[in-house]
Design a protein around this motif. Structure first.
Motif, PDB file in Angstrom:
ATOM      1  N   ALA A   1       0.814  -1.215   0.000  1.00 29.40           N
ATOM      2  CA  ALA A   1       0.000   0.000   0.000  1.00 29.40           C
ATOM      3  C   ALA A   1       0.851   1.270   0.000  1.00 29.40           C
ATOM      4  O   ALA A   1       0.310   2.380  -0.021  1.00 29.40           O
ATOM      5  CB  ALA A   1      -0.929  -0.001   1.217  1.00 29.40           C
ATOM      6  N   GLY A   2       2.185   1.106   0.038  1.00 28.37           N
ATOM      7  CA  GLY A   2       3.081   2.249  -0.093  1.00 28.37           C
ATOM      8  C   GLY A   2       3.442   2.957   1.189  1.00 28.37           C
ATOM      9  O   GLY A   2       3.982   4.062   1.147  1.00 28.37           O
ATOM     10  N   MET A   3       3.161   2.349   2.331  1.00 30.64           N
ATOM     11  CA  MET A   3       3.490   2.994   3.600  1.00 30.64           C
ATOM     12  C   MET A   3       4.913   2.639   4.024  1.00 30.64           C
ATOM     13  O   MET A   3       5.307   1.476   3.972  1.00 30.64           O
ATOM     14  CB  MET A   3       2.476   2.602   4.669  1.00 30.64           C
ATOM     15  CG  MET A   3       1.132   3.311   4.470  1.00 30.64           C
ATOM     16  SD  MET A   3      -0.153   2.775   5.613  1.00 30.64           S
ATOM     17  CE  MET A   3      -0.883   1.419   4.699  1.00 30.64           C
ATOM     18  N   ARG A   4       5.685   3.642   4.447  1.00 28.56           N
ATOM     19  CA  ARG A   4       7.096   3.457   4.750  1.00 28.56           C
ATOM     20  C   ARG A   4       7.519   4.298   5.956  1.00 28.56           C
ATOM     21  O   ARG A   4       7.121   5.456   6.081  1.00 28.56           O
ATOM     22  CB  ARG A   4       7.978   3.899   3.561  1.00 28.56           C
ATOM     23  CG  ARG A   4       7.678   3.227   2.232  1.00 28.56           C
ATOM     24  CD  ARG A   4       8.241   1.818   2.172  1.00 28.56           C
ATOM     25  NE  ARG A   4       8.165   1.287   0.820  1.00 28.56           N
ATOM     26  CZ  ARG A   4       7.100   0.661   0.317  1.00 28.56           C
ATOM     27  NH1 ARG A   4       6.010   0.495   1.069  1.00 28.56           N
ATOM     28  NH2 ARG A   4       7.116   0.185  -0.917  1.00 28.56           N
ATOM     29  N   THR A   5       8.345   3.717   6.806  1.00 28.67           N
ATOM     30  CA  THR A   5       9.074   4.523   7.779  1.00 28.67           C
ATOM     31  C   THR A   5      10.305   5.084   7.060  1.00 28.67           C
ATOM     32  O   THR A   5      10.616   4.695   5.934  1.00 28.67           O
ATOM     33  CB  THR A   5       9.490   3.666   8.986  1.00 28.67           C
ATOM     34  OG1 THR A   5      10.030   2.421   8.525  1.00 28.67           O
ATOM     35  CG2 THR A   5       8.308   3.409   9.906  1.00 28.67           C
ATOM     36  N   GLY A   6      11.005   5.993   7.725  1.00 29.25           N
ATOM     37  CA  GLY A   6      12.081   6.718   7.064  1.00 29.25           C
ATOM     38  C   GLY A   6      13.184   5.849   6.506  1.00 29.25           C
ATOM     39  O   GLY A   6      13.784   6.167   5.467  1.00 29.25           O
ATOM     40  N   ASP A   7      13.487   4.724   7.160  1.00 34.37           N
ATOM     41  CA  ASP A   7      14.598   3.877   6.729  1.00 34.37           C
ATOM     42  C   ASP A   7      14.325   3.175   5.405  1.00 34.37           C
ATOM     43  O   ASP A   7      15.259   2.750   4.718  1.00 34.37           O
ATOM     44  CB  ASP A   7      14.924   2.839   7.806  1.00 34.37           C
ATOM     45  CG  ASP A   7      13.713   1.967   8.142  1.00 34.37           C
ATOM     46  OD1 ASP A   7      12.634   2.534   8.381  1.00 34.37           O
ATOM     47  OD2 ASP A   7      13.857   0.734   8.165  1.00 34.37           O
ATOM     48  N   ILE A   8      13.056   3.036   5.019  1.00 37.73           N
ATOM     49  CA  ILE A   8      12.726   2.357   3.764  1.00 37.73           C
ATOM     50  C   ILE A   8      11.959   3.275   2.805  1.00 37.73           C
ATOM     51  O   ILE A   8      11.438   2.832   1.782  1.00 37.73           O
ATOM     52  CB  ILE A   8      11.898   1.070   4.021  1.00 37.73           C
ATOM     53  CG1 ILE A   8      10.664   1.366   4.881  1.00 37.73           C
ATOM     54  CG2 ILE A   8      12.755   0.003   4.673  1.00 37.73           C
ATOM     55  CD1 ILE A   8       9.745   0.173   5.091  1.00 37.73           C
ATOM     56  N   TYR A   9      11.933   4.556   3.142  1.00 31.62           N
ATOM     57  CA  TYR A   9      11.188   5.510   2.308  1.00 31.62           C
ATOM     58  C   TYR A   9      11.883   5.742   0.971  1.00 31.62           C
ATOM     59  O   TYR A   9      13.104   5.783   0.860  1.00 31.62           O
ATOM     60  CB  TYR A   9      11.062   6.846   3.043  1.00 31.62           C
ATOM     61  CG  TYR A   9      10.470   7.945   2.197  1.00 31.62           C
ATOM     62  CD1 TYR A   9       9.104   8.005   1.953  1.00 31.62           C
ATOM     63  CD2 TYR A   9      11.294   8.913   1.617  1.00 31.62           C
ATOM     64  CE1 TYR A   9       8.562   9.010   1.160  1.00 31.62           C
ATOM     65  CE2 TYR A   9      10.761   9.925   0.832  1.00 31.62           C
ATOM     66  CZ  TYR A   9       9.388   9.957   0.600  1.00 31.62           C
ATOM     67  OH  TYR A   9       8.859  10.941  -0.200  1.00 31.62           O
TER      68      TYR A   9
END
Length: 353
Positions: free
Chosen positions: A325-333
């Protein structure tokens, strides 16, 4: 199911909150789960003077499984070695006789561009690294720093018994049987007698698993091959020090160490489950940490310690759905995706479940 929760230091408490929310959801649906929390690492040093209080060890021994956040940080680096947070982690592994460390390195398709390698090299990556956890140079005696001939000398002892190699070998062969029937044993037998014994015993064990193809690789070549052609591996088995290094290397092939869970098991599949990453004190308390590795560690716990495959798969599918769904924390953004924080990622996984 009695679960001992050890949040630890740095980002440990905030990622653990999200993992416990997953357990609470399952408990609310009728799964019989009992959770008790205790101190370990730097938090335990601050509160009790030591990194592994007896009360924590007693709770961990009485539990059916242990869920750990992370330990350590620069705040405690000035302490004597026996008081540092990492000694609590090594101590609980030793006391619980957790000798088999399982660290999967899986690249989710949505994160192919986050890897430091080209997508065509890592796409479809799915490796399981089996690391022996209670022997080797980390625990061998004698060890220390002393003065010899007017100068300081540091020394450690690399040591493995035949029985230690056999028991980790059987774990690795059995895991290979459940996957693609290929096992690569990593050693340094051309230099180290300890690992000559390792190779000899692995060859002896292989006779009991004729359906598993056993290969051998020197550790320096294995480190190179993980970067050159990682998909050649399925299951890798190696000692404590080599496994520590290779599993961290493999984790970065997946784009972020923040995505990878791990399990440390005893001979009865009682385990301690933790994310592969560290305590990341630079982002602690900011709501930026990726909780997915800890949540996926819950899935491993349900699978290996409790035999709840359906619940484990449900969590893993939820994580895949959130990434899709395209949701990411900063490390995988990456551009084109939606950057969210720790709690929002937990919300998303719960919603997907």
């Amino acid at each position: 199911m009695k679960i001992c929760v050890l949040p630890g230091d740095g980002i440990g408490p905030e990622i653990m909150v999200q993992a416990v929310r997953v357990l609470d959801l399952l408990r609310g649906e009728g799964l019989a789960i009992e959770i008790e929390e205790a101190l370990i690492g730097g938090a335990a040093v601050d509160a009790t003077g030591g990194p592994l209080p007896q009360s924590t060890l007693a709770l961990a021994k009485a539990a059916d499984a242990v869920l750990l956040g992370a330990v350590g940080g620069p705040k405690w680096d000035v302490l004597a070695r026996e008081l540092r947070p990492e000694r609590g982690l090594l101590g609980i592994r030793k006391e619980l006789e957790l000798f088999a460390n399982l660290r999967p390195a899986i690249l989710y398709p949505e994160l192919a561009n986050a890897s430091s390698l080209k997508p065509e090299i890592v796409s479809g990556l799915d490796i399981m690294i089996v690391r022996e956890l209670t022997g080797d140079i980390y625990f061998g005696q004698p060890r220390g720093i002393e003065e010899r001939d007017g100068e300081r000398v540091g020394f450690n002892t690399m040591l493995y018994s035949e029985s230690e190699v056999r028991r980790i070998g059987h774990v690795a062969f059995q895991i290979a049987r459940k996957r693609n029937h290929r096992l690569c044993s990593v050693d340094k037998m051309n230099v180290l007698e300890t690992t000559q014994l390792w190779r000899d015993v692995m060859i002896e064990i292989s006779a009991e698993y004729p359906d598993v193809e056993l290969s051998h690789m020197l550790v320096d070549n294995a480190a190179m091959q993980l970067v050159r052609n990682p998909k050649q591996f399925d299951v890798m088995v190696t000692g404590n020090m080599f496994g520590d290094i290779l599993s961290d290397e493999a984790s970065m092939l997946t784009g972020s160490i923040g995505m990878l869970p791990s399990a440390s098991l005893d001979c009865n599949n009682k385990g301690m489950y933790e994310p592969s990453h560290g305590s990341a004190p630079d982002i602690a308390g900011k709501g930026l940490a990726n909780p997915l590795a800890t949540i996926l560690s819950v899935a491993m716990m349900l699978r290996y310690s409790f035999g709840l495959e359906e619940a484990a798969v449900r969590i893993e599918r939820a994580v895949k759905g959130v990434l899709a769904a395209g949701m990411r924390t900063g490390d995988i953004y990456e551009p084109g995706t939606r950057k969210i924080g720790t709690a929002e990622m937990g919300d998303a996984v719960l919603a997907a479940m």
